[in-house]
Design a protein around this motif. Structure first.
Motif, PDB file in Angstrom:
ATOM      1  N   LEU A 154      -9.840  -2.198   6.371  1.00  0.00           N
ATOM      2  CA  LEU A 154      -9.020  -0.854   5.876  1.00  0.00           C
ATOM      3  C   LEU A 154      -8.452  -1.463   4.579  1.00  0.00           C
ATOM      4  CD1 LEU A 154      -7.429   1.521   6.493  1.00  0.00           C
ATOM      5  CD2 LEU A 154      -5.643   0.104   7.689  1.00  0.00           C
ATOM      6  N   ARG A 155      -8.567  -0.316   3.670  1.00  0.00           N
ATOM      7  CA  ARG A 155      -8.125  -0.650   2.291  1.00  0.00           C
ATOM      8  C   ARG A 155      -7.038   0.565   2.018  1.00  0.00           C
ATOM      9  NH1 ARG A 155      -9.622  -2.868  -2.871  1.00  0.00           N
ATOM     10  NH2 ARG A 155     -11.695  -3.357  -2.177  1.00  0.00           N
ATOM     11  N   PRO A 156      -5.748   0.388   2.520  1.00  0.00           N
ATOM     12  CA  PRO A 156      -4.605   1.493   2.541  1.00  0.00           C
ATOM     13  C   PRO A 156      -4.606   2.105   1.084  1.00  0.00           C
ATOM     14  CG  PRO A 156      -3.968  -0.463   3.550  1.00  0.00           C
ATOM     15  CD  PRO A 156      -5.145  -0.898   2.835  1.00  0.00           C
ATOM     16  N   HIS A 157      -4.576   3.316   1.132  1.00  0.00           N
ATOM     17  CA  HIS A 157      -4.029   4.158  -0.197  1.00  0.00           C
ATOM     18  C   HIS A 157      -2.792   4.355  -0.295  1.00  0.00           C
ATOM     19  CE1 HIS A 157      -4.571   6.263  -3.687  1.00  0.00           C
ATOM     20  NE2 HIS A 157      -6.075   6.840  -3.277  1.00  0.00           N
ATOM     21  N   LEU A 158      -2.200   3.601  -1.311  1.00  0.00           N
ATOM     22  CA  LEU A 158      -0.699   3.595  -1.700  1.00  0.00           C
ATOM     23  C   LEU A 158      -0.235   4.797  -2.419  1.00  0.00           C
ATOM     24  CD1 LEU A 158      -0.370  -0.264  -1.580  1.00  0.00           C
ATOM     25  CD2 LEU A 158       0.391   1.266   0.280  1.00  0.00           C
ATOM     26  N   LYS A 159      -0.983   5.875  -2.693  1.00  0.00           N
ATOM     27  CA  LYS A 159      -0.632   6.908  -3.411  1.00  0.00           C
ATOM     28  C   LYS A 159       0.710   7.596  -2.780  1.00  0.00           C
ATOM     29  CE  LYS A 159      -3.693  10.099  -1.613  1.00  0.00           C
ATOM     30  NZ  LYS A 159      -3.260  11.439  -1.507  1.00  0.00           N
ATOM     31  N   GLY A 203      -3.497  -8.113   1.200  1.00  0.00           N
ATOM     32  CA  GLY A 203      -4.909  -7.413   1.415  1.00  0.00           C
ATOM     33  C   GLY A 203      -5.302  -6.304   0.193  1.00  0.00           C
ATOM     34  N   PRO A 204      -6.448  -6.105   0.566  1.00  0.00           N
ATOM     35  CA  PRO A 204      -6.946  -4.813  -0.551  1.00  0.00           C
ATOM     36  C   PRO A 204      -6.513  -3.634  -0.373  1.00  0.00           C
ATOM     37  CG  PRO A 204      -8.636  -5.446   1.275  1.00  0.00           C
ATOM     38  CD  PRO A 204      -7.504  -6.233   1.526  1.00  0.00           C
ATOM     39  N   ILE A 205      -6.164  -2.889  -1.503  1.00  0.00           N
ATOM     40  CA  ILE A 205      -5.373  -1.697  -1.437  1.00  0.00           C
ATOM     41  C   ILE A 205      -6.211  -0.854  -2.502  1.00  0.00           C
ATOM     42  CG2 ILE A 205      -3.089  -2.564  -1.003  1.00  0.00           C
ATOM     43  CD1 ILE A 205      -2.599  -2.273  -4.055  1.00  0.00           C
ATOM     44  N   THR A 206      -5.538   0.649  -2.135  1.00  0.00           N
ATOM     45  CA  THR A 206      -6.150   1.510  -3.175  1.00  0.00           C
ATOM     46  C   THR A 206      -4.926   2.428  -3.866  1.00  0.00           C
ATOM     47  OG1 THR A 206      -7.659   2.337  -1.430  1.00  0.00           O
ATOM     48  CG2 THR A 206      -7.388   3.823  -3.108  1.00  0.00           C
ATOM     49  N   VAL A 207      -5.130   2.593  -5.196  1.00  0.00           N
ATOM     50  CA  VAL A 207      -4.005   3.331  -5.842  1.00  0.00           C
ATOM     51  C   VAL A 207      -4.573   4.395  -6.625  1.00  0.00           C
ATOM     52  CG1 VAL A 207      -2.998   1.007  -6.286  1.00  0.00           C
ATOM     53  CG2 VAL A 207      -4.331   1.804  -8.172  1.00  0.00           C
ATOM     54  N   SER A 208      -3.604   5.461  -7.273  1.00  0.00           N
ATOM     55  CA  SER A 208      -3.828   6.585  -7.802  1.00  0.00           C
ATOM     56  C   SER A 208      -3.278   6.413  -9.359  1.00  0.00           C
ATOM     57  CB  SER A 208      -3.438   7.781  -6.871  1.00  0.00           C
ATOM     58  OG  SER A 208      -2.071   7.597  -7.011  1.00  0.00           O
ATOM     59  N   THR A 209      -2.557   5.509  -9.800  1.00  0.00           N
ATOM     60  CA  THR A 209      -2.231   5.707 -11.121  1.00  0.00           C
ATOM     61  C   THR A 209      -2.230   4.243 -11.604  1.00  0.00           C
ATOM     62  OG1 THR A 209       0.206   5.285 -10.473  1.00  0.00           O
ATOM     63  CG2 THR A 209      -0.394   7.787 -10.390  1.00  0.00           C
ATOM     64  N   LEU A 210      -2.235   4.225 -13.067  1.00  0.00           N
ATOM     65  CA  LEU A 210      -1.904   2.881 -13.682  1.00  0.00           C
ATOM     66  C   LEU A 210      -0.678   2.376 -13.340  1.00  0.00           C
ATOM     67  CD1 LEU A 210      -3.528   3.597 -17.169  1.00  0.00           C
ATOM     68  CD2 LEU A 210      -4.536   2.117 -15.206  1.00  0.00           C
ATOM     69  N   ALA A 211       0.629   3.116 -13.212  1.00  0.00           N
ATOM     70  CA  ALA A 211       1.736   2.636 -12.765  1.00  0.00           C
ATOM     71  C   ALA A 211       1.717   1.943 -11.553  1.00  0.00           C
ATOM     72  CB  ALA A 211       2.801   3.693 -12.825  1.00  0.00           C
ATOM     73  N   GLU A 212       0.879   2.508 -10.518  1.00  0.00           N
ATOM     74  CA  GLU A 212       0.743   1.832  -9.182  1.00  0.00           C
ATOM     75  C   GLU A 212       0.160   0.460  -9.433  1.00  0.00           C
ATOM     76  OE1 GLU A 212      -0.907   4.639  -6.173  1.00  0.00           O
ATOM     77  OE2 GLU A 212       0.354   6.194  -7.068  1.00  0.00           O
ATOM     78  N   GLY A 253       3.125  -7.451  -7.920  1.00  0.00           N
ATOM     79  CA  GLY A 253       3.893  -7.764  -6.757  1.00  0.00           C
ATOM     80  C   GLY A 253       2.712  -8.375  -5.779  1.00  0.00           C
ATOM     81  N   GLY A 254       1.745  -8.761  -6.265  1.00  0.00           N
ATOM     82  CA  GLY A 254       0.745  -9.538  -5.257  1.00  0.00           C
ATOM     83  C   GLY A 254      -0.549  -8.928  -4.872  1.00  0.00           C
ATOM     84  N   TRP A 255      -0.567  -7.801  -5.039  1.00  0.00           N
ATOM     85  CA  TRP A 255      -1.795  -7.197  -4.441  1.00  0.00           C
ATOM     86  C   TRP A 255      -2.950  -7.131  -5.449  1.00  0.00           C
ATOM     87  CZ3 TRP A 255       3.044  -5.956  -2.999  1.00  0.00           C
ATOM     88  CH2 TRP A 255       3.242  -6.148  -1.323  1.00  0.00           C
ATOM     89  N   ILE A 271     -20.859   0.687   5.864  1.00  0.00           N
ATOM     90  CA  ILE A 271     -19.544   0.755   5.132  1.00  0.00           C
ATOM     91  C   ILE A 271     -19.013  -0.505   5.127  1.00  0.00           C
ATOM     92  CG2 ILE A 271     -17.438   2.027   5.095  1.00  0.00           C
ATOM     93  CD1 ILE A 271     -19.787   3.592   4.585  1.00  0.00           C
ATOM     94  N   THR A 272     -18.239  -0.893   3.710  1.00  0.00           N
ATOM     95  CA  THR A 272     -17.269  -1.984   3.877  1.00  0.00           C
ATOM     96  C   THR A 272     -15.948  -1.783   4.066  1.00  0.00           C
ATOM     97  OG1 THR A 272     -17.270  -2.120   1.370  1.00  0.00           O
ATOM     98  CG2 THR A 272     -19.011  -3.141   2.377  1.00  0.00           C
ATOM     99  N   ASP A 273     -15.495  -0.686   3.301  1.00  0.00           N
ATOM    100  CA  ASP A 273     -14.132  -0.253   3.039  1.00  0.00           C
ATOM    101  C   ASP A 273     -13.688   0.910   3.413  1.00  0.00           C
ATOM    102  OD1 ASP A 273     -14.455  -2.473   1.271  1.00  0.00           O
ATOM    103  OD2 ASP A 273     -12.980  -2.002  -0.159  1.00  0.00           O
ATOM    104  N   ILE A 274     -12.820   1.101   4.105  1.00  0.00           N
ATOM    105  CA  ILE A 274     -12.053   2.457   4.373  1.00  0.00           C
ATOM    106  C   ILE A 274     -10.689   2.744   3.775  1.00  0.00           C
ATOM    107  CG2 ILE A 274     -11.037   3.896   6.351  1.00  0.00           C
ATOM    108  CD1 ILE A 274     -13.163   3.705   7.924  1.00  0.00           C
ATOM    109  N   ARG A 275     -10.527   3.857   2.902  1.00  0.00           N
ATOM    110  CA  ARG A 275      -9.346   4.065   2.377  1.00  0.00           C
ATOM    111  C   ARG A 275      -8.636   5.156   3.228  1.00  0.00           C
ATOM    112  NH1 ARG A 275     -13.245   5.501  -0.951  1.00  0.00           N
ATOM    113  NH2 ARG A 275     -12.011   7.479  -0.998  1.00  0.00           N
ATOM    114  N   ALA A 276      -7.470   5.382   3.426  1.00  0.00           N
ATOM    115  CA  ALA A 276      -6.518   5.852   3.938  1.00  0.00           C
ATOM    116  C   ALA A 276      -5.265   5.848   3.550  1.00  0.00           C
ATOM    117  CB  ALA A 276      -6.806   6.135   5.448  1.00  0.00           C
ATOM    118  N   GLY A 277      -4.482   7.130   3.378  1.00  0.00           N
ATOM    119  CA  GLY A 277      -3.149   6.802   2.953  1.00  0.00           C
ATOM    120  C   GLY A 277      -2.004   7.722   3.757  1.00  0.00           C
TER     121      GLY A 277
END
Lengths: 361, 361
Positions: free
Chosen positions: B37-42, B58-67, B74-76, B218-224
Motif C-alpha cells: 500500500l502506497r498511501p496517497h497523501l493528497k 513507508g512508500p507514499i504518493t503525492v500530488s504536488t511538489l509542495a507535498e 519529514g522522512g518519507w 501488481i507491486t503498489d496500490i495507491r489510495a487516499g
C-alpha cells in the motif's frame, strides 16, 4: 523574475487591469455625492490591493475575523465585518477595537443583538435587512426589534442585494439596485422616526454599485469582486470581457489529440469547482484557457473537466508539455482563495511584485 | 481545549474514525501478499496522518511538489509524484532526490520522457497508462515508445482507474478493478518482453484498492480518500456511512423560520463547491449537517446553498445563534484544502492535538 520561471499553478494579478476596474468603480460612485465606497476585501484579501482600493486607510468591508485582524493591523480601522456575528466572536472583535480599530458587526437576530448590547467591549452593530435576496436579514419592517435590542451599540442598517447576480441587463440591475436602496432606506427611515440614531446606511454588490441610478439616503456602498472581475461578472456587465485581473498560470501536463484535449495542472484545487457560468449566456466549464499573455489566441478552449490537480482543456491545439497558459476563473473570490500570494504583472510577463493574501479564518 | 472554544469554521479530524478507515484498508491489502500500500497523501497533506497511514516512513504518493518536499523533509523518501511531470519541474524533483529522497515522476509523453532521460539529476519515471478513465495515460499498447525514451530512468508503469468512481456496487467496482489490473499488467508484460526492467507496477483508487479480487502482477496500490472518507465515498461503499473522519465545525449565524433554514458560517470557501453527490443516490447539496458530536440528531439537514461565507441548512430546527454544528463534506480532499490545520478529537469534544497541513503548490 518572469512568468516563465514560476512553478505552476500560480496566481497572476495584472496591475493595469486592476487599476482600470478600480477607476471604473470610482467613476460610478462619484455620480452619487456623499456616498462612500467601502470596498469589500473578501476577494482580494491583500493589503497591497487595499492600498489601491481603499487608499488613505479608508473604510473597508471584510468577511472573516482573519481579514479584520490583518487589515486592522495594517492600518484600516473603519471596517464592517459583513457576515452575521455570533456571541462567541464578540471577544475577538472587541479585542481589535480595543487597539484602536472600529470593526462594526452585523446581526439580524434579537438574541445576538442582546449579546452585543451586553458585551463590555467597544462594539457597534448594523441591523441586517433583507431586500429580496433571501439569505441573511430581516424584512425592513422588522428591523426595529433588533435596533431596540442593540440599544446604544446601534450604528446603522445594512443590506446585500446578492440577487443582482440573477440580473442579465443594465436596466434589470438598475431596477434591483433601486429595490435594494428603497428597502434599506425604508428601514432606516422607520428607525429614525422611532428615535434611533443611524450613522451608516449601507448596501452593496458590484453590479448594483455600478448600475444604481440613485442612492439617496445611502451612506456606504460595499463592492468587492469588481476589482478583479471574472467570467461570470463579465457576463453581468460588471467589467469589459477582457478585464479579468486575476488568472491562474498553468502548464500543459498532457495532450490527448484523439479528443482534442490538453491536460493542465490547474485542477479543482487551483480553479475551485465554482460553476456559476453554467446558467450564464456562455458556460465556460471551470475556466477559460488563454495564452500566456492573457490573449485569446488558442481558440478559447474551456476547462471542461477538473480533478483535484488536473484540468482538461477542450477543444485545444496540441501544445508541447510544459507550455504555460493562463486560465480565467468563473468566480475569482473562490479561485484566489487557493493561493497564498499574487504574482503581479503589468501587461507583460515580468513579475514586478509578490503580494500576500490572508486566507482562512 | 474543547471544540466549544474553537473559532468557526474549523476543520475537525476524528482519530478513532481515521484509525478504523486505515485498518479497513490494511485488511483489504493484506488479502494480496506481496502488494504494498502506497498511501496517497493528497487528501491528508499531513505528516501526522502519514505517521499512521505510512508508518516507518513507508512508500507514499503525492500530488504536488509542495507535498513532495514536505514529506521528503519529514522522512518519507520513497514517493511517486502522481501528476504528469513537466520538464520545468524536473530540477525541483532532482534537488529533492539529491538530498536522499527517491521521488519518482510519471509521464505519458515521449517528449517529456526525453527531457527526463536527458536530465542530469537522479530522477526515475513511470509510464502512465490509461485503462479506461480517459484522463492521463497512453493505451497499454503504446507504453513502449515512452519506456524507450526514458531509457535507464524507467522505473515502472502506472495507472489510475478514476472511473471506479462511476461504479455503484461492489461487483461493479471489482470488475473495474480487474480491468485496471489487467490493463496495467498487459502493459508491464509487453515492456518486459521487449527487454525493459520494471521495478514498479502501480495502480489505485480507494474503491479499487478495497474491492479488487486479485492483484497478480501488481507491486503498489495507491489510495487516499479512504483515510477520511466523505459523503460521496460512503455511497460508493468505500467506508460505512458514519465513518467520515473529517468534518467542518460551523456556527449558526442566522435562522429563518419561514423557510426552515439555518444560516451557518460554513460557506463555499469552507466546504468547497464540490457537488459530487449530485449524481449519487443521495444528493447532499454542499454537505450534511450533523450535531456537534457528529450525530444525526438534527433530522439530517443539508447545505442546500452556499455563498462565500454563508451556508444555508434545510430543513433545520431553529437553534440559537452561535450553536456549533459539524458538517460532513461531499469531497473531503477539496474541503480540507481550505484549512491549514486539523483539530484532532477522538470520539469526544476534547481537542487532543493540532495537526498541520501543507496546502498550495
Amino acid at each position: 523574475m518572469n512568468l516563465d520561471e514560476l512553478t505552476t499553478p500560480a496566481l497572476v494579478l495584472d496591475l493595469g487591469v486592476l487599476k482600470r476596474n478600480l477607476a471604473m468603480m470610482q467613476r460610478a460612485i462619484a455620480r452619487h455625492p456623499g456616498v462612500v465606497l467601502r470596498p469589500h476585501l473578501k476577494t482580494a484579501k491583500s493589503r497591497d490591493v487595499a492600498m489601491l482600493a481603499a487608499p488613505n486607510f479608508g473604510p473597508i468591508t471584510v468577511s472573516t475575523l482573519a481579514e479584520a485582524r490583518y487589515f486592522a493591523e495594517g492600518g484600516w480601522r473603519d471596517q464592517i465585518y459583513a457576515v452575521g456575528i455570533t456571541p462567541q466572536k464578540l471577544d475577538a472583535v472587541a479585542a481589535l477595537n480595543a487597539t484602536g480599530a472600529d470593526v462594526k458587526v452585523i446581526t439580524d437576530d434579537v438574541e445576538a443583538a442582546q449579546a452585543i448590547a451586553a458585551h463590555p467591549g467597544k462594539i457597534r452593530a448594523l441591523v441586517e435587512v433583507d431586500v429580496g435576496e433571501g439569505r441573511g436579514g430581516v424584512p425592513p419592517d422588522e428591523a426595529r426589534a433588533i435596533a431596540a435590542a442593540l440599544g446604544n451599540k446601534l450604528a446603522g442598517v445594512f443590506t446585500h442585494a446578492g440577487h443582482s447576480y440573477g440580473g442579465r441587463s443594465i436596466p434589470e440591475m438598475a431596477a434591483i439596485a433601486e429595490l435594494e436602496r428603497a428597502g434599506v432606506v425604508r428601514a432606516a427611515e422607520a428607525l429614525r422616526e422611532a428615535g434611533f440614531a443611524l450613522e451608516i446606511v449601507s448596501l452593496g454588490s458590484s453590479p448594483t454599485a455600478l448600475h444604481a441610478e440613485r442612492l439617496d439616503g445611502i451612506t456606504d456602498i460595499r463592492a468587492g469582486v469588481y476589482m478583479f472581475g471574472d467570467l461570470f461578472q463579465a457576463q453581468l456587465g460588471t467589467h469589459p470581457e477582457g478585464d479579468i485581473a486575476v488568472t491562474v498560470l498553468a502548464s500543459v501536463i498532457g495532450r490527448k489529440p484523439a479528443r482534442g484535449a490538453l491536460l493542465l495542472d490547474s485542477g479543482a484545487l487551483a480553479m475551485s469547482k465554482d460553476r456559476s457560468t453554467e446558467k450564464a449566456p456562455r458556460d465556460y466549464g471551470f475556466g477559460l484557457v488563454l495564452d500566456m499573455d492573457g490573449g485569446n489566441t488558442l481558440g478559447e478552449p474551456i476547462l471542461a473537466r477538473v480533478h483535484q490537480e488536473h484540468g482538461e482543456a477542450v477543444p485545444a491545439p496540441m501544445l508541447p508539455i510544459g507550455t504555460k497558459l493562463r486560465v480565467a476563473p468563473n468566480h475569482t473570490c473562490l479561485t484566489a482563495a487557493a493561493f497564498d500570494r499574487y504574482h503581479v504583472v503589468d501587461g507583460s510577463r515580468e513579475v514586478i511584485a509578490t503580494w500576500h493574501r490572508v486566507n482562512g479564518w
